[in-house]
Design an enzyme around this catalytic site. Structure first.
Site, PDB file in Angstrom:
ATOM      1  N   HIS A  69       4.459  -4.851   8.864  1.00  0.00           N
ATOM      2  CA  HIS A  69       4.366  -4.784  10.317  1.00  0.00           C
ATOM      3  C   HIS A  69       3.101  -5.415  10.872  1.00  0.00           C
ATOM      4  O   HIS A  69       2.893  -5.426  12.086  1.00  0.00           O
ATOM      5  CB  HIS A  69       4.444  -3.318  10.769  1.00  0.00           C
ATOM      6  N   TYR A 125      10.612   9.044   2.043  1.00  0.00           N
ATOM      7  CA  TYR A 125      10.620   8.046   0.972  1.00  0.00           C
ATOM      8  C   TYR A 125      11.315   8.508  -0.302  1.00  0.00           C
ATOM      9  O   TYR A 125      11.469   7.714  -1.234  1.00  0.00           O
ATOM     10  CB  TYR A 125       9.174   7.614   0.657  1.00  0.00           C
ATOM     11  N   GLU A 157      13.477  -8.802   0.706  1.00  0.00           N
ATOM     12  CA  GLU A 157      12.643  -7.711   1.214  1.00  0.00           C
ATOM     13  C   GLU A 157      13.316  -6.368   0.917  1.00  0.00           C
ATOM     14  O   GLU A 157      14.531  -6.250   1.057  1.00  0.00           O
ATOM     15  CB  GLU A 157      12.548  -7.922   2.729  1.00  0.00           C
ATOM     16  N   ARG A 189      13.122   4.227  12.795  1.00  0.00           N
ATOM     17  CA  ARG A 189      11.790   4.838  12.814  1.00  0.00           C
ATOM     18  C   ARG A 189      10.963   4.387  14.023  1.00  0.00           C
ATOM     19  O   ARG A 189      11.506   3.882  14.995  1.00  0.00           O
ATOM     20  CB  ARG A 189      11.097   4.575  11.466  1.00  0.00           C
ATOM     21  N   ASN A 195       8.282  -5.261  -1.303  1.00  0.00           N
ATOM     22  CA  ASN A 195       8.176  -4.211  -0.292  1.00  0.00           C
ATOM     23  C   ASN A 195       6.727  -4.258   0.199  1.00  0.00           C
ATOM     24  O   ASN A 195       5.834  -3.679  -0.426  1.00  0.00           O
ATOM     25  CB  ASN A 195       8.508  -2.834  -0.867  1.00  0.00           C
ATOM     26  N   ARG A 227       7.167   0.137  13.695  1.00  0.00           N
ATOM     27  CA  ARG A 227       7.793  -0.352  12.470  1.00  0.00           C
ATOM     28  C   ARG A 227       8.934  -1.339  12.758  1.00  0.00           C
ATOM     29  O   ARG A 227       9.580  -1.848  11.842  1.00  0.00           O
ATOM     30  CB  ARG A 227       8.317   0.816  11.625  1.00  0.00           C
ATOM     31  N   HIS A 287      12.902  -2.035   1.644  1.00  0.00           N
ATOM     32  CA  HIS A 287      12.239  -0.852   2.200  1.00  0.00           C
ATOM     33  C   HIS A 287      12.998   0.373   1.747  1.00  0.00           C
ATOM     34  O   HIS A 287      14.227   0.393   1.785  1.00  0.00           O
ATOM     35  CB  HIS A 287      12.185  -0.905   3.732  1.00  0.00           C
ATOM     36  N   LEU A 288      12.252   1.381   1.341  1.00  0.00           N
ATOM     37  CA  LEU A 288      12.875   2.616   0.874  1.00  0.00           C
ATOM     38  C   LEU A 288      13.535   3.365   2.022  1.00  0.00           C
ATOM     39  O   LEU A 288      14.608   3.943   1.869  1.00  0.00           O
ATOM     40  CB  LEU A 288      11.796   3.512   0.251  1.00  0.00           C
ATOM     41  N   SER A 289      12.887   3.353   3.171  1.00  0.00           N
ATOM     42  CA  SER A 289      13.324   4.172   4.311  1.00  0.00           C
ATOM     43  C   SER A 289      14.178   3.351   5.279  1.00  0.00           C
ATOM     44  O   SER A 289      14.360   2.137   5.104  1.00  0.00           O
ATOM     45  CB  SER A 289      12.089   4.717   5.036  1.00  0.00           C
ATOM     46  N   ASP A 299       2.403 -15.917   5.637  1.00  0.00           N
ATOM     47  CA  ASP A 299       1.973 -17.302   5.414  1.00  0.00           C
ATOM     48  C   ASP A 299       1.989 -17.685   3.939  1.00  0.00           C
ATOM     49  O   ASP A 299       2.365 -18.805   3.599  1.00  0.00           O
ATOM     50  CB  ASP A 299       0.574 -17.533   6.000  1.00  0.00           C
ATOM     51  N   ARG A 353       4.179  11.163  -1.392  1.00  0.00           N
ATOM     52  CA  ARG A 353       4.057  10.912   0.052  1.00  0.00           C
ATOM     53  C   ARG A 353       5.378  11.195   0.767  1.00  0.00           C
ATOM     54  O   ARG A 353       6.446  10.782   0.298  1.00  0.00           O
ATOM     55  CB  ARG A 353       3.624   9.462   0.310  1.00  0.00           C
ATOM     56  N   PRO A 375       0.789  -1.227   0.000  1.00  0.00           N
ATOM     57  CA  PRO A 375       0.000   0.000   0.000  1.00  0.00           C
ATOM     58  C   PRO A 375       0.831   1.292   0.000  1.00  0.00           C
ATOM     59  O   PRO A 375       1.850   1.376   0.685  1.00  0.00           O
ATOM     60  CB  PRO A 375      -0.832  -0.100   1.284  1.00  0.00           C
ATOM     61  N   ASN A 376       0.353   2.231  -0.783  1.00  0.00           N
ATOM     62  CA  ASN A 376       0.893   3.592  -0.860  1.00  0.00           C
ATOM     63  C   ASN A 376       2.226   3.721  -1.592  1.00  0.00           C
ATOM     64  O   ASN A 376       2.744   4.828  -1.742  1.00  0.00           O
ATOM     65  CB  ASN A 376       1.008   4.228   0.545  1.00  0.00           C
ATOM     66  N   ALA A 393       3.217  -1.060   4.695  1.00  0.00           N
ATOM     67  CA  ALA A 393       2.667  -1.151   6.052  1.00  0.00           C
ATOM     68  C   ALA A 393       2.364  -2.601   6.459  1.00  0.00           C
ATOM     69  O   ALA A 393       2.413  -2.940   7.648  1.00  0.00           O
ATOM     70  CB  ALA A 393       1.413  -0.299   6.166  1.00  0.00           C
TER      71      ALA A 393
END
Ligand code: DQA
Length: 147
Positions: A80, A23, A98, A107, A74, A111, A100-102, A87, A18, A10-11, A77
């Site tokens: 977390h 990001y 995996e 953080r 990625n 997170r 993650h941009l940030s 699963d 954003r 999402p997002n 949200a």
């Protein structure tokens, strides 16, 4: 040809809009362009999917894993929160990297919970969209080694 599913939660479609201080300035389109570039450079086939809906991410993995060699994800949200995503990754047993941009480790506490990390063969974070290139590269090398 090696086939890798590149999945964004999402997002991620709001990249460049954003929280650019978190990001980055680069747009979602810039990410898609990067994927095109990486695909040509590395000679791998990338199938990209983004959704804001947890179940759609699960459905996509279920529908596509049989034709795929690995996953770069990625989960945003859902990293977390989503046992369902963990699963399905466990169910299909594809090597998973995996992204993650940030810088997650710096953080909020919420997170620091990460359902995917223990399953992933590698994680890249804090590199902005360049992290996807690293992740695909890493997965390509890993798959090549496995034969
Ligand atoms: C993110 C980090 C998550 O905590 C957040 O919910 C995201 C993006 C990242 O790429 O840094 O949406 O996965």
């Amino acid at each position: 040809m090696m086939r890798i599913l590149v999945i964004n939660g999402p997002n991620i479609n709001l990249l460049g809009v954003r929280e650019v201080e978190v990001y980055g300035q680069e747009s979602y389109q810039a990410l898609l362009d990067l994927l095109d570039q990486v695909q040509a450079e590395l000679g791998v086939e990338l199938t990209h999917f983004q959704s804001n809906h947890e179940g759609d991410l699960v459905d996509f993995i279920q529908a596509n894993y049989q034709d795929a060699d690995g996953i770069v994800i990625n989960p945003a949200a859902y990293t977390h929160t989503s046992i369902a995503l963990l699963d399905v990754l466990k169910a299909v047993e594809l090597p998973t990297v995996e992204v993650h941009l940030s810088n997650l480790s710096k953080r909020e506490d919420f997170r620091q919970v990460n359902y995917v990390r223990d399953f992933a063969i590698q994680s890249f974070e804090n590199l902005g969209i360049a992290g996807y290139r690293k992740a695909i590269n890493y997965l390509r090398d890993y798959l090549e080694e496995q034969g």
